[in-house]
Design a protein around this motif. Sequence first.
Motif, PDB file in Angstrom:
ATOM      1  N   GLU A 172       1.005  -1.249   0.146  1.00 10.35           N
ATOM      2  CA  GLU A 172       0.071  -0.165  -0.032  1.00 10.35           C
ATOM      3  C   GLU A 172       0.813   1.235  -0.115  1.00 10.35           C
ATOM      4  O   GLU A 172       0.374   2.185  -0.716  1.00 10.35           O
ATOM      5  CB  GLU A 172      -0.970  -0.126   1.209  1.00 10.35           C
ATOM      6  CG  GLU A 172      -1.850  -0.931   1.000  1.00 10.35           C
ATOM      7  CD  GLU A 172      -2.944  -0.774  -0.026  1.00 10.35           C
ATOM      8  OE1 GLU A 172      -3.149   0.400  -0.136  1.00 10.35           O
ATOM      9  OE2 GLU A 172      -3.420  -1.790  -0.648  1.00 10.35           O
TER      10      GLU A 172
ATOM     11  N   ILE B  19      -0.220   3.980  -2.935  1.00 12.59           N
ATOM     12  CA  ILE B  19      -0.824   5.251  -2.863  1.00 12.59           C
ATOM     13  C   ILE B  19      -0.174   6.619  -3.069  1.00 12.59           C
ATOM     14  O   ILE B  19      -0.951   7.401  -3.739  1.00 12.59           O
ATOM     15  CB  ILE B  19      -1.540   5.134  -1.153  1.00 12.59           C
ATOM     16  CG1 ILE B  19      -2.293   3.883  -0.962  1.00 12.59           C
ATOM     17  CG2 ILE B  19      -2.245   6.541  -1.029  1.00 12.59           C
ATOM     18  CD1 ILE B  19      -2.849   4.069   0.671  1.00 12.59           C
TER      19      ILE B  19
ATOM     20  N   ASN C 161      -1.320  12.718 -10.466  1.00 16.21           N
ATOM     21  CA  ASN C 161      -2.056  13.790 -10.495  1.00 16.21           C
ATOM     22  C   ASN C 161      -1.265  14.879 -10.456  1.00 16.21           C
ATOM     23  O   ASN C 161      -1.860  16.055 -10.266  1.00 16.21           O
ATOM     24  CB  ASN C 161      -3.160  13.872  -9.272  1.00 16.21           C
ATOM     25  CG  ASN C 161      -4.423  14.243  -9.790  1.00 16.21           C
ATOM     26  OD1 ASN C 161      -4.720  15.356 -10.597  1.00 16.21           O
ATOM     27  ND2 ASN C 161      -5.393  14.295  -8.732  1.00 16.21           N
TER      28      ASN C 161
ATOM     29  N   LEU D 103      -1.834  19.270 -12.107  1.00 12.78           N
ATOM     30  CA  LEU D 103      -3.002  19.313 -11.556  1.00 12.78           C
ATOM     31  C   LEU D 103      -4.139  20.016 -12.215  1.00 12.78           C
ATOM     32  O   LEU D 103      -5.361  19.636 -12.303  1.00 12.78           O
ATOM     33  CB  LEU D 103      -2.915  20.324 -10.203  1.00 12.78           C
ATOM     34  CG  LEU D 103      -2.300  19.550  -9.023  1.00 12.78           C
ATOM     35  CD1 LEU D 103      -1.991  20.658  -7.990  1.00 12.78           C
ATOM     36  CD2 LEU D 103      -3.275  18.784  -8.284  1.00 12.78           C
TER      37      LEU D 103
ATOM     38  N   SER E 183      -5.812  14.138 -14.090  1.00 14.34           N
ATOM     39  CA  SER E 183      -6.648  13.624 -12.699  1.00 14.34           C
ATOM     40  C   SER E 183      -7.268  12.374 -13.238  1.00 14.34           C
ATOM     41  O   SER E 183      -7.626  11.549 -12.515  1.00 14.34           O
ATOM     42  CB  SER E 183      -7.616  14.882 -12.493  1.00 14.34           C
ATOM     43  OG  SER E 183      -8.010  15.232 -13.567  1.00 14.34           O
TER      44      SER E 183
ATOM     45  N   ALA F  72      -5.187   9.570 -12.555  1.00 17.77           N
ATOM     46  CA  ALA F  72      -4.923   9.433 -11.182  1.00 17.77           C
ATOM     47  C   ALA F  72      -6.129   8.473 -10.671  1.00 17.77           C
ATOM     48  O   ALA F  72      -6.019   7.663  -9.838  1.00 17.77           O
ATOM     49  CB  ALA F  72      -4.717  10.578 -10.367  1.00 17.77           C
ATOM     50  N   MET F  73      -7.315   9.093 -10.901  1.00  9.56           N
ATOM     51  CA  MET F  73      -8.417   8.450 -10.705  1.00  9.56           C
ATOM     52  C   MET F  73      -8.554   6.885 -11.164  1.00  9.56           C
ATOM     53  O   MET F  73      -8.760   5.984 -10.185  1.00  9.56           O
ATOM     54  CB  MET F  73      -9.716   9.017 -11.140  1.00  9.56           C
ATOM     55  CG  MET F  73     -11.025   8.571 -11.090  1.00  9.56           C
ATOM     56  SD  MET F  73     -11.509   7.331 -12.096  1.00  9.56           S
ATOM     57  CE  MET F  73     -12.090   8.362 -13.525  1.00  9.56           C
TER      58      MET F  73
ATOM     59  N   ILE G 151      -5.711   4.948  -8.754  1.00 11.18           N
ATOM     60  CA  ILE G 151      -6.234   4.672  -7.464  1.00 11.18           C
ATOM     61  C   ILE G 151      -7.294   3.857  -7.253  1.00 11.18           C
ATOM     62  O   ILE G 151      -7.280   2.778  -6.511  1.00 11.18           O
ATOM     63  CB  ILE G 151      -6.634   6.184  -6.634  1.00 11.18           C
ATOM     64  CG1 ILE G 151      -6.527   5.728  -5.024  1.00 11.18           C
ATOM     65  CG2 ILE G 151      -7.786   6.742  -6.858  1.00 11.18           C
ATOM     66  CD1 ILE G 151      -5.515   5.998  -4.456  1.00 11.18           C
TER      67      ILE G 151
ATOM     68  N   ALA H 142      -6.310   5.860   4.909  1.00  9.23           N
ATOM     69  CA  ALA H 142      -5.429   6.634   4.034  1.00  9.23           C
ATOM     70  C   ALA H 142      -5.779   6.473   2.623  1.00  9.23           C
ATOM     71  O   ALA H 142      -5.700   7.673   2.062  1.00  9.23           O
ATOM     72  CB  ALA H 142      -4.142   5.791   4.346  1.00  9.23           C
ATOM     73  N   GLU H 143      -6.153   5.350   1.943  1.00  4.29           N
ATOM     74  CA  GLU H 143      -6.440   5.292   0.773  1.00  4.29           C
ATOM     75  C   GLU H 143      -7.568   6.178   0.210  1.00  4.29           C
ATOM     76  O   GLU H 143      -7.582   6.780  -0.615  1.00  4.29           O
ATOM     77  CB  GLU H 143      -6.926   3.895   0.396  1.00  4.29           C
ATOM     78  CG  GLU H 143      -6.977   3.516  -1.071  1.00  4.29           C
ATOM     79  CD  GLU H 143      -6.644   2.022  -1.311  1.00  4.29           C
ATOM     80  OE1 GLU H 143      -7.198   1.168  -0.320  1.00  4.29           O
ATOM     81  OE2 GLU H 143      -5.959   1.405  -1.956  1.00  4.29           O
TER      82      GLU H 143
ATOM     83  N   VAL I 171      -6.703   9.824   0.144  1.00  2.00           N
ATOM     84  CA  VAL I 171      -6.061  10.125  -1.134  1.00  2.00           C
ATOM     85  C   VAL I 171      -7.086  10.183  -2.500  1.00  2.00           C
ATOM     86  O   VAL I 171      -7.186  11.020  -3.156  1.00  2.00           O
ATOM     87  CB  VAL I 171      -4.803   9.294  -1.509  1.00  2.00           C
ATOM     88  CG1 VAL I 171      -4.219   9.365  -3.028  1.00  2.00           C
ATOM     89  CG2 VAL I 171      -3.831   9.352  -0.469  1.00  2.00           C
ATOM     90  N   ALA I 172      -7.724   9.041  -2.295  1.00  4.69           N
ATOM     91  CA  ALA I 172      -9.002   8.875  -3.640  1.00  4.69           C
ATOM     92  C   ALA I 172      -9.761  10.037  -3.473  1.00  4.69           C
ATOM     93  O   ALA I 172     -10.258  10.718  -4.548  1.00  4.69           O
ATOM     94  CB  ALA I 172      -9.666   7.528  -3.325  1.00  4.69           C
TER      95      ALA I 172
ATOM     96  N   ILE J  72      -8.229  13.060  -4.817  1.00  5.82           N
ATOM     97  CA  ILE J  72      -8.076  13.007  -6.314  1.00  5.82           C
ATOM     98  C   ILE J  72      -9.641  13.285  -7.059  1.00  5.82           C
ATOM     99  O   ILE J  72      -9.404  14.050  -8.123  1.00  5.82           O
ATOM    100  CB  ILE J  72      -7.588  11.591  -6.996  1.00  5.82           C
ATOM    101  CG1 ILE J  72      -6.011  11.488  -6.338  1.00  5.82           C
ATOM    102  CG2 ILE J  72      -7.871  11.247  -8.102  1.00  5.82           C
ATOM    103  CD1 ILE J  72      -5.456  10.147  -6.599  1.00  5.82           C
TER     104      ILE J  72
ATOM    105  N   ASN K 283     -10.368  17.077  -7.202  1.00  5.87           N
ATOM    106  CA  ASN K 283      -9.695  17.530  -8.238  1.00  5.87           C
ATOM    107  C   ASN K 283     -10.032  17.305  -9.411  1.00  5.87           C
ATOM    108  O   ASN K 283     -10.258  18.094 -10.465  1.00  5.87           O
ATOM    109  CB  ASN K 283      -8.013  17.163  -8.192  1.00  5.87           C
ATOM    110  CG  ASN K 283      -7.253  17.973  -9.116  1.00  5.87           C
ATOM    111  OD1 ASN K 283      -7.214  19.226  -8.976  1.00  5.87           O
ATOM    112  ND2 ASN K 283      -6.224  17.144 -10.102  1.00  5.87           N
TER     113      ASN K 283
END
Lengths: 469, 103
Positions: A130, A134, A141, A144, A150, A153-154, A157, B74-75, B78-79, B82, B85
């Motif tokens: 992890e 993470i 991202n 910005l 973005s 990044a989505m 994750i 934590a995950e 961050v998610a 994101i 944004n």
Amino acid sequence: MTDILLLMKHELTLVVIIVLLLILKIREKEEGAENYMPFVNIMLAGNFLLGLVLNRGGELFDGMFVSDNIMVLQKNILNFGVLMISMQSSAWLGRHRHAPEFFVLLLSTLLGMFLLLSSRNLLMFYLALELSTIPLAAMCNYDLAKRRSSEAAMKLILSSALSSGILLFGISLFYGATGTFDFREISSLADSSALQIMAFIMVFTGFAFKLSVVPFHLWTADVYEGSPVAVTSFLSVISKGVMVFALCNVLYTVFNQMSSIWYDLIVITSVLTMAIGNLFAIRQENIKRFLAFSSIAQVSYILIGISGMSAHGMTSSIYFILIYIFSNLGAFGVVAIVSHASGKESINDYRGFAHKNPALAWILTISLFSLAGIPPTAGFFGKLFLLNSGAGQENWYLIIFASMNMIVSLYYYLRVVKSMFMDETEEEINVESTWLARLSLYICVGGILITGFTTGIYEHILSLAQSLK
Amino acid sequence: MEIGLNHFLVLSTALFFIGVYGFLTRRNLITLLMSVELILNSVNINFVAFNKYLYPENLDGLFFSVFIIAIAAAEAAVAIAIIINLYRNFNTIDVEETDTMKY
């Protein structure tokens, strides 16, 4: 005490650098980030050099953390790759407002990867995994204001959250079947019961997501395309390399009793990955997307090497990752320079590239030749050893299929070379690059040309791998 | 009727697949995140149940579930950063509309 300092040297150095960068960030004044980059590069170079000396094997924390020669080698390879990426990205990060944080995230990821390699306990393994994914999503991202960044990044994750969820479910089933998290105890209790096979498949799925092996590869191309080039090269080289090392460690130490099961699984996924990675790479127009599919295809050859199940399997995959770092970073280095100077990322933009920038064009050509596996370059020897290791299982159809796929892959690698050297264009790209980026490119090309002919490297890794057994 | 290990396993497996189903079918990003939480919670139930019924002599499973809860937080942090944004850039958090990159 000296034990902890020496055995965890790689990790502790990274922690020190991270803390230093955070202090720097607090004391930051209004001047731009250019001043950080030489400092960061010097620290990373020091980190790499420090990793080469004073290495010892042993275990800490009741066997939760293990270090041996092969892990030290793997960590040094990763350190080297990160140093190269940092050198190549200094032009891009110099303009960015948040350069120190970028390195904090990057080095946290690397710290997680080191712990992942050294862990001999499932709890530690999960935490390290992890830690290594993470911050990576946050790095994707980093542009910005860009929509693609973005979106990438989505996608990263969410798919990594799902994959670690599946991996965790597998771990929990293993806990139910064996009652322990220790790798050695699990290995002695592994008996291929139905529950354990189910658990193994789920753990393997988690790995397959991170390695972008075919049924789970769909996030790869989008994330590679959307992320900044520095992050893309990190994802494709370091992140992939560490997952290969970890998969090797896990398969050979924890699941060596179940090898007849994972052999079939690896063969099936490898064949699928090869076919789909190659076919989709043919039709890509964006060069980052094209390199994404090429990296998917490369993983399938590594899987063949791993399926060899001997010291040669481990050696050839480490050796290939070393070469892969050189060749992929050579390619991404050129892509980063072009993308930074002109914002162009399509393969068509590379038409006539060689007329104005012969040096960069040749570097990209040599890197692509190495990725394709054309003989004088190191990529040929890397693939030769991988297939040689896979051939130890005498599964000839697999080897023949892999060789045929390498021929298919020549088409799309040479397409880029053709458009650089043989096509004409009115609109030529003028690029400028920093000396650091050029230096890293020369190192990569040197590595590609030298590694293949220096037989000592393979034999050195092999002797390390054999001393483990 | 005595509640045994099997009941817990049926519950956790059901929860896991509900989570996977939600992840694959939902369109709202926040809901996707909630589906992931369901998956992680099903794993927690698994760990605690295995620990209680099969290996009560030590607390490995409980520890693991505590760590999972922390990591999940934590995950999610961050998610969500994101996703916020992403919302600024796209003005939507619908997965179907955030598709600038396609095959």
